[in-house]
Scaffold this motif. Sequence first.
Motif, PDB file in Angstrom:
ATOM      1  N   VAL A 337      23.826  43.097 -15.897  1.00 49.29           N
ATOM      2  CA  VAL A 337      24.436  41.826 -16.295  1.00 49.29           C
ATOM      3  C   VAL A 337      24.558  41.765 -17.821  1.00 49.29           C
ATOM      4  O   VAL A 337      25.594  41.390 -18.373  1.00 49.29           O
ATOM      5  CB  VAL A 337      23.613  40.635 -15.754  1.00 49.29           C
ATOM      6  CG1 VAL A 337      24.096  39.330 -16.348  1.00 49.29           C
ATOM      7  CG2 VAL A 337      23.709  40.585 -14.239  1.00 49.29           C
ATOM      8  N   GLY A 341      28.172  41.982 -20.276  1.00 49.33           N
ATOM      9  CA  GLY A 341      28.492  41.008 -21.311  1.00 49.33           C
ATOM     10  C   GLY A 341      28.600  41.630 -22.680  1.00 49.33           C
ATOM     11  O   GLY A 341      29.546  41.378 -23.420  1.00 49.33           O
ATOM     12  N   LEU A 342      27.622  42.485 -23.028  1.00 56.23           N
ATOM     13  CA  LEU A 342      27.601  43.057 -24.379  1.00 56.23           C
ATOM     14  C   LEU A 342      28.755  44.026 -24.618  1.00 56.23           C
ATOM     15  O   LEU A 342      29.184  44.213 -25.750  1.00 56.23           O
ATOM     16  CB  LEU A 342      26.276  43.784 -24.616  1.00 56.23           C
ATOM     17  CG  LEU A 342      25.082  42.916 -24.995  1.00 56.23           C
ATOM     18  CD1 LEU A 342      23.850  43.773 -25.166  1.00 56.23           C
ATOM     19  CD2 LEU A 342      25.375  42.165 -26.288  1.00 56.23           C
ATOM     20  N   THR A 344      31.635  43.588 -24.236  1.00 52.91           N
ATOM     21  CA  THR A 344      32.720  42.840 -24.868  1.00 52.91           C
ATOM     22  C   THR A 344      32.730  43.055 -26.374  1.00 52.91           C
ATOM     23  O   THR A 344      33.789  43.121 -26.993  1.00 52.91           O
ATOM     24  CB  THR A 344      32.536  41.322 -24.625  1.00 52.91           C
ATOM     25  OG1 THR A 344      31.864  41.139 -23.390  1.00 52.91           O
ATOM     26  CG2 THR A 344      33.836  40.607 -24.599  1.00 52.91           C
TER      27      THR A 344
ATOM     28  N   GLN B  96      23.314  32.149 -16.200  1.00 58.91           N
ATOM     29  CA  GLN B  96      22.817  33.237 -17.038  1.00 58.91           C
ATOM     30  C   GLN B  96      23.621  34.523 -16.898  1.00 58.91           C
ATOM     31  O   GLN B  96      23.429  35.456 -17.664  1.00 58.91           O
ATOM     32  CB  GLN B  96      21.341  33.476 -16.764  1.00 58.91           C
ATOM     33  CG  GLN B  96      20.514  32.500 -17.590  1.00 58.91           C
ATOM     34  CD  GLN B  96      19.053  32.536 -17.248  1.00 58.91           C
ATOM     35  OE1 GLN B  96      18.676  32.927 -16.164  1.00 58.91           O
ATOM     36  NE2 GLN B  96      18.223  32.105 -18.167  1.00 58.91           N
ATOM     37  N   THR B  97      24.536  34.569 -15.910  1.00 57.71           N
ATOM     38  CA  THR B  97      25.390  35.754 -15.842  1.00 57.71           C
ATOM     39  C   THR B  97      26.564  35.631 -16.811  1.00 57.71           C
ATOM     40  O   THR B  97      27.269  36.591 -17.041  1.00 57.71           O
ATOM     41  CB  THR B  97      25.943  35.977 -14.421  1.00 57.71           C
ATOM     42  OG1 THR B  97      26.736  34.845 -14.077  1.00 57.71           O
ATOM     43  CG2 THR B  97      24.828  36.129 -13.420  1.00 57.71           C
ATOM     44  N   PHE B  98      26.783  34.430 -17.386  1.00 60.14           N
ATOM     45  CA  PHE B  98      27.856  34.274 -18.365  1.00 60.14           C
ATOM     46  C   PHE B  98      27.464  34.988 -19.650  1.00 60.14           C
ATOM     47  O   PHE B  98      26.442  34.652 -20.238  1.00 60.14           O
ATOM     48  CB  PHE B  98      28.073  32.795 -18.691  1.00 60.14           C
ATOM     49  CG  PHE B  98      29.077  32.133 -17.813  1.00 60.14           C
ATOM     50  CD1 PHE B  98      28.810  31.967 -16.470  1.00 60.14           C
ATOM     51  CD2 PHE B  98      30.271  31.683 -18.325  1.00 60.14           C
ATOM     52  CE1 PHE B  98      29.737  31.348 -15.632  1.00 60.14           C
ATOM     53  CE2 PHE B  98      31.214  31.063 -17.499  1.00 60.14           C
ATOM     54  CZ  PHE B  98      30.940  30.904 -16.159  1.00 60.14           C
ATOM     55  N   PRO B  99      28.253  35.969 -20.117  1.00 64.47           N
ATOM     56  CA  PRO B  99      27.916  36.601 -21.387  1.00 64.47           C
ATOM     57  C   PRO B  99      28.062  35.577 -22.509  1.00 64.47           C
ATOM     58  O   PRO B  99      29.022  34.806 -22.514  1.00 64.47           O
ATOM     59  CB  PRO B  99      28.963  37.693 -21.551  1.00 64.47           C
ATOM     60  CG  PRO B  99      29.749  37.715 -20.315  1.00 64.47           C
ATOM     61  CD  PRO B  99      29.465  36.508 -19.517  1.00 64.47           C
ATOM     62  N   PRO B 100      27.118  35.554 -23.491  1.00 67.42           N
ATOM     63  CA  PRO B 100      27.228  34.581 -24.583  1.00 67.42           C
ATOM     64  C   PRO B 100      28.545  34.698 -25.332  1.00 67.42           C
ATOM     65  O   PRO B 100      29.087  33.695 -25.784  1.00 67.42           O
ATOM     66  CB  PRO B 100      26.054  34.930 -25.499  1.00 67.42           C
ATOM     67  CG  PRO B 100      25.312  36.041 -24.873  1.00 67.42           C
ATOM     68  CD  PRO B 100      25.898  36.355 -23.553  1.00 67.42           C
ATOM     69  N   ILE B 101      29.076  35.915 -25.437  1.00 64.50           N
ATOM     70  CA  ILE B 101      30.339  36.091 -26.171  1.00 64.50           C
ATOM     71  C   ILE B 101      31.478  35.377 -25.462  1.00 64.50           C
ATOM     72  O   ILE B 101      32.366  34.821 -26.095  1.00 64.50           O
ATOM     73  CB  ILE B 101      30.670  37.583 -26.344  1.00 64.50           C
ATOM     74  CG1 ILE B 101      29.527  38.274 -27.064  1.00 64.50           C
ATOM     75  CG2 ILE B 101      31.956  37.763 -27.102  1.00 64.50           C
ATOM     76  CD1 ILE B 101      28.834  39.301 -26.226  1.00 64.50           C
ATOM     77  N   ALA B 102      31.436  35.376 -24.125  1.00 68.63           N
ATOM     78  CA  ALA B 102      32.490  34.700 -23.379  1.00 68.63           C
ATOM     79  C   ALA B 102      32.422  33.201 -23.642  1.00 68.63           C
ATOM     80  O   ALA B 102      33.449  32.554 -23.829  1.00 68.63           O
ATOM     81  CB  ALA B 102      32.356  34.989 -21.888  1.00 68.63           C
TER      82      ALA B 102
END
Lengths: 399, 250
Positions: A337, A341-342, A344, B96-102
């Motif tokens: 997970v 995200g990273l 990106t 919490q599966t949402f990437p912070p960058i998104a």
Amino acid sequence: MNPTTFPGRALGEASSRPGLSVDRLGGVIAVLIGIAVFAAPFVTYRANRIVAGEARMLVEAVSPILAGAVLAAALLAAVAAVVVQQPWLRLGAAALGLMVVTPSVGAAAWFLTPPGNTFARISPALGFWLLALALGLLVADSLTRLRLGPWARLAALAVAAAFVALLVLSGAWNGLSILKEYATRADGFWREARQHLFLALGSLLAACLVGLPLGILCHRAPRLRAAILPVLSIVQTIPSIALFGILMVPLGYLAATVPLAAEVGIRGIGGAPALVALFLYSLLPIVGNTVVGLAQVPAAVVEAARGMGLSDRQRLTQIELPLALPVILTGIRIVLVQNLGLATVAALIGGGGFGTFVFQGIGQTAIDLVLLGAIPTVALAFTAAVILDAAIDLANGHD
Amino acid sequence: MSRGSVLLRASALLLLVAFVTAPDLFAPVFEPLTVNGAPAIYNQGSLLTLTLAHLATVFGATLASTVVAVLLGIFVTRPMGMEFLPLSRSLVNIGQTFPPIAVLAIAVPLVGFGAKPTLIALFLYGLLPIFENTLTGLTQVSPLTLEAAKGMGMSPSRRLLEVELPLAMPIILAGIRLSVVINLGTATIGSTVAAKGLGEVIIAGLQSNNTAFILQGGAVVALLAILIHDLFMTAERTMARKLGGVAATS
């Protein structure tokens, strides 16, 4: 206030309440639905992709018949949320709502675009997002109440994925701005998708190949553990863009001095530093969870295995690792997970992936381009989390 | 705490303070990393100002997340909010599966460039670990303890303030620590949307191909994260020891 005067304070009691009592969570969902259909714009109309948009309410955005259908489906879900207790019925009402609302935002795009106009852009607006959020909450709530097992959750995920695929492939959404952004860069989209998966999964694979043996070694040698785990935690605190940037130096040097390295594609910019950085971030959860998983195997079990004459290697592969598997899988879930995200951020150093669209979109202030990168990223991370959660449950022996 | 570890922490703090207040002293260390006579020390602004701006963003956002997340956590564990408990657990998992960058990227088009989207993204992302840990902390207080408090004639609000919250505090602190450390890193990405912070140094380095800058920005953020992480761990352990429970780990 005495808690016992409150009916339905726990889940079990909630379902045994008489049929027509009001569900407070359902009330919140119904209010959200009401705001979404009556007080918020359903879509935004823009003359081209970067100008400011004009809001269009539901009744102006689609044909009267479709507006009626959306309204009926939304209100049905709202009523179900407030008065129906049966989780399957709530789920059914929410699913029906989503099945009506999601294609109609595509229909709004066809309805509002003047014939022959290729510049006009239609995007979902607050009303649509609120409606989708409220219906999604109702789905999530019913699924939580149903306490589905791992296989049922995977089946629900497959149904949802198939529905989204159907919407996209059937062309129902083709009039929407985000799919127009996709249409102008379809080749690039799939190239970046492959790159994104390659970065996230490749680094995970490498981290498993290195991290599992390292974790086993750390479990057996406490001194090694005391030396390695703090270093790995420090690596986690380095911000991702800095680690990507710092790794450009040694890799660039490697490419300049070792011709073979350059031939296999190792360069200072691009995928290589991103892959190495993600690999380094992945090590702590994998090594740490392997150590914790092995440590919690009861000593008596290991002793019994030794008594049965199992060799060192047999004990590890047949007893210790299978018992540690759920904890190790939890580490893999965290890593996957996190890496999805990273990855990106890799776009900032030319490493590709969905971040390419996110940062291009930020640069052009084109929100739909940002979403073209962000939505698949979120979807991938969510899918990975559901699949691995199910795998963890299965490894724990919950069928 | 052993004397060695105190010394190590003190020197890390000293190094950090010396570097952000008088970075030019460190020029010889970074010189080998530059090419073509590029500046060895970040020269487009004061490192001290950027560090303070970075910390202000992170602490402002985390403070707001803490207030909201702890209040929400208290609400869903009270009788009047119990109905929301199962759903809020699943929402935390999904969130919490949402990437912070998104989150950051989606906030930009809505509120414009600058500090605002960064603050919003950090606030939203910071909510989840704190809320999750507040839930864990409040729900794991033993029913026997609560019964005893009730037997002593404590009102629900006194039970909450004097029994439940103190017992849950080490776990809540662990949630705040997670949020702060994640946010320190995510705030650097905020600089791609023109928020003031240490990300500026890193991005200036990436743009001018100057590794010395990248390393400086990265090292300051990493040192900050390690020191803050450590401070929280110490607080959690002290608190857990006072409560006589086991020390909060990880």
